[in-house]
Structure formats: C-alpha cells, structure tokens
Design an enzyme around this catalytic site. Structure first.
Site, PDB file in Angstrom:
ATOM      1  N   MET A  81       0.844  -1.191   0.000  1.00 17.07           N
ATOM      2  CA  MET A  81       0.000   0.000   0.000  1.00 17.07           C
ATOM      3  C   MET A  81       0.884   1.248   0.000  1.00 17.07           C
ATOM      4  SD  MET A  81      -3.430  -1.016   2.050  1.00 17.07           S
ATOM      5  CE  MET A  81      -2.860  -0.729   3.703  1.00 17.07           C
ATOM      6  N   HIS A 124       9.380  -3.470   3.357  1.00 15.61           N
ATOM      7  CA  HIS A 124       8.942  -3.725   1.972  1.00 15.61           C
ATOM      8  C   HIS A 124      10.145  -4.041   1.082  1.00 15.61           C
ATOM      9  CE1 HIS A 124       5.623  -0.794   3.216  1.00 15.61           C
ATOM     10  NE2 HIS A 124       4.953  -1.864   2.855  1.00 15.61           N
ATOM     11  N   LEU A 161       6.719   3.123   1.380  1.00 21.92           N
ATOM     12  CA  LEU A 161       7.635   1.985   1.468  1.00 21.92           C
ATOM     13  C   LEU A 161       8.739   2.191   2.504  1.00 21.92           C
ATOM     14  CD1 LEU A 161       8.003   1.342  -2.371  1.00 21.92           C
ATOM     15  CD2 LEU A 161       6.427   0.234  -0.760  1.00 21.92           C
ATOM     16  N   HIS A 162       9.030   1.134   3.263  1.00 24.56           N
ATOM     17  CA  HIS A 162      10.121   1.160   4.241  1.00 24.56           C
ATOM     18  C   HIS A 162      10.990  -0.073   4.018  1.00 24.56           C
ATOM     19  CE1 HIS A 162       7.683  -1.846   6.270  1.00 24.56           C
ATOM     20  NE2 HIS A 162       6.670  -0.989   6.359  1.00 24.56           N
TER      21      HIS A 162
HETATM   22  O1  PAF Z   1      -0.058  -5.756   3.663  1.00 27.76           O
HETATM   23  C1  PAF Z   1      -0.512  -4.852   2.927  1.00 27.76           C
HETATM   24  O2  PAF Z   1       0.115  -3.836   2.666  1.00 27.76           O
HETATM   25  C2  PAF Z   1      -1.911  -5.002   2.338  1.00 27.76           C
HETATM   26  O3  PAF Z   1      -2.771  -5.607   3.232  1.00 27.76           O
HETATM   27  C3  PAF Z   1      -1.919  -5.731   0.978  1.00 27.76           C
HETATM   28  C4  PAF Z   1      -1.433  -7.156   1.091  1.00 27.76           C
HETATM   29  C5  PAF Z   1      -1.047  -4.962  -0.010  1.00 27.76           C
HETATM   30  C6  PAF Z   1      -3.354  -5.763   0.427  1.00 27.76           C
HETATM   31  O4  PAF Z   1      -3.881  -4.490   0.255  1.00 27.76           O
END
Ligand code: PAF
Length: 285
Positions: A30, A37, A33-34
């Site tokens: 979503m 991710h 980003l850190h």
């Molecule tokens: O973990 C997340 O960031 C969200 O739940 C995901 C898996 C991208 C679904 O929107």
C-alpha cells in the site's frame, strides 16, 4: 521501471514473461515503502527473473472509522526507492479500475478472518482477501511475497490460495525491525517521539515471554499473564486489543502448548490513536 495503471496491460505484460518461461515475483503493497517492503522486494529479485510491485491503498480493507484517508501516501519517495532497487514493473491502479461501478464480488475466508485483528476490524480480511485475489489474478505471478509482521494476513492468504486453487507460491518473509526491536510499519509514521520510544515495548514484552517459553514455562495462561504484565508497565499504551499465545495455523488461543512445534505470540495495542500489531513465532524444537 515501467509504470502500469491498467489491469489488462499488467496482465498481458506478466503473461508474456510467463509464456517465455520467465518467473515473476510479486510484492503487493500500500506504498509508504520502508525497509520491510524493500527486503521483500530484494528477496523477490533473488528468486525470480522479473519483479512486479503494486501500490494500491485498498479502501475495502479499511472500516468506515479507520484511517483510509489519513493512511500515509508517499509516491514520489516510493518511486525513487523502487528505481534505486531496479524493480522491473510498478502497478499503480486507480480505485475506479480496481472497483468499477457495479463491482459486487468479495472473497471471505471463513473462521480465520474472525479471530485476532478480525474481531476488532470487522470486514478487514474480506477486503484484504478480495484485493489480493484480484492482484494475483491481474499479475499472475510465480511467487508472491508478504511480511510476517501481518501474520494473520499471511494465514488468511495462504488459505485462500489453497482453497481457490490459485497457483502462486506464497512466500512469507521475516519481520524487519528497527534497532530497538519495533517492527517496521507504515503506521509508525503516526507515532510522536514519546510514543515511538514506547512502541518498542511490544517487542520487548514478546521477547521476554518467548524466552520463558523456550526455557520451560509452557502454560499459555501464565505466559499470557506475563505478556500483559510486561505491556502494563508502559504507560503510553492506551489499550490492548489482544495479547496472547496462539496456534500458528488455526489462530486459536492456546490452552496448552502440548506437542506443538511452533507457537505464535501476538499483540495488537494502541499508543494514542495508533494501533500497532506485532508477533513472534517461537520454535519449540
Ligand atoms: O499488507 C498490505 O500492505 C496489504 O494488506 C496488501 C497485502 C497490499 C493488500 O492491500
């Protein structure tokens, strides 16, 4: 890095890779980003020929009173990080393409979705399962990568993939932590400096309990009490949704550890207005 906004184009791009015998790794996010991710993306790069990242703040997984509007969005910095890492494709769909008018299908993973966070965030896992099913259908990856920090999410997604015969391999990667142990999360940005310091108490409390568990205390009730007592020492924790010892597959709260090889210690707590979750899986050998 190619940036793709249209599901059909994303689908065609990945299909071309797969038809050429190239593997595709997929990291759904979503945004905001850190390092957590980025560690998923690096692993996806090591294990696949091509890597797709998606950024989509999915409205369906936020309840009406939750932080959808306030959820951190940081697309300019995200783009820099993705380019620096050498990600091949970024999928950033508009809401209107993910949920066009008339959209009326949802994926409900029964039972597992109603425990732990599900009790406090009704509909959350329906939203997660639905969007992840859509994203897996759009990207059609060989492997999809998720962080262990959202442990329940990984259990729900594995169940869905199995139940619906989806063929992506689900890879769960270890939680990335700050130096004081706080699990990295986009929501950490909400914490003020005092809350940020206090937030490390979640990991400290779980670590304490995991050490006792490893050194012989096997009663989940005693361990749960110890966990709550440790969390109670932090005055900035304003509420605990749950904190306890759970079965890592069924997510049931454990009455005894019995012959289990692994148990899950999991916490959801509030610091001011911010709700944080964290977990440790303890291997009992
Ligand atoms: O973990 C997340 O960031 C969200 O739940 C995901 C898996 C991208 C679904 O929107």
């Amino acid at each position: 890095m190619e940036i793709i906004r249209i599901p059909r184009i994303m689908q065609d791009t990945c299909r071309r890779h797969i038809l050429k015998g190239r593997s595709v790794g997929f990291v759904p996010t979503m945004g905001a980003l850190h390092e957590g991710h980025l560690s998923l993306m690096k692993r996806a790069q090591r294990e696949n020929d091509s890597v797709v990242v998606s950024i989509f703040v999915n409205p369906a997984q936020f309840a009406p009173a939750e932080d959808f509007a306030a959820y951190p969005r940081d697309i300019d910095n995200d783009l820099v990080k993705l380019r620096d890492l050498g990600i091949d494709s970024l999928f950033v769909p508009d809401n209107s393409l993910m949920y066009p008018s008339g959209f009326s299908t949802s994926v409900e993973v029964g039972g597992l979705s109603d425990r732990l966070c599900g009790l406090y965030r009704p509909g959350h896992f329906r939203g997660v399962a639905t969007v992840v099913a859509k994203l897996l259908n759009i990207v059609g990856p060989t492997r999809a990568y998720f962080g262990q920090k959202d442990f329940q999410q990984t259990v729900v997604i594995r169940r869905m993939v199995k139940d619906l015969n989806m063929d992506a391999e689900i890879v769960v990667c270890p939680t990335k932590r700050e130096e004081d142990g706080l699990a990295m999360s986009s929501r950490n940005r909400y914490l003020n400096p005092q809350e940020r310091t206090a937030a490390a108490s979640l990991y400290r409390a779980m670590t304490l309990v995991s050490e006792d568990l490893r050194s012989g205390t096997k009663s989940p009730a005693a361990l749960k009490e110890m966990l709550h007592a440790a969390l109670a020492k932090e005055p900035l924790i304003t509420g605990i949704d749950y904190a306890g010892i759970f079965h890592p597959e069924t997510l049931d709260e454990l009455q005894e550890t019995g012959r289990l090889r692994e148990v899950l210690i999991a916490v959801a707590a509030r610091l001011g207005k911010t709700r944080l979750i964290d977990n440790i899986v303890v291997n009992l050998g």
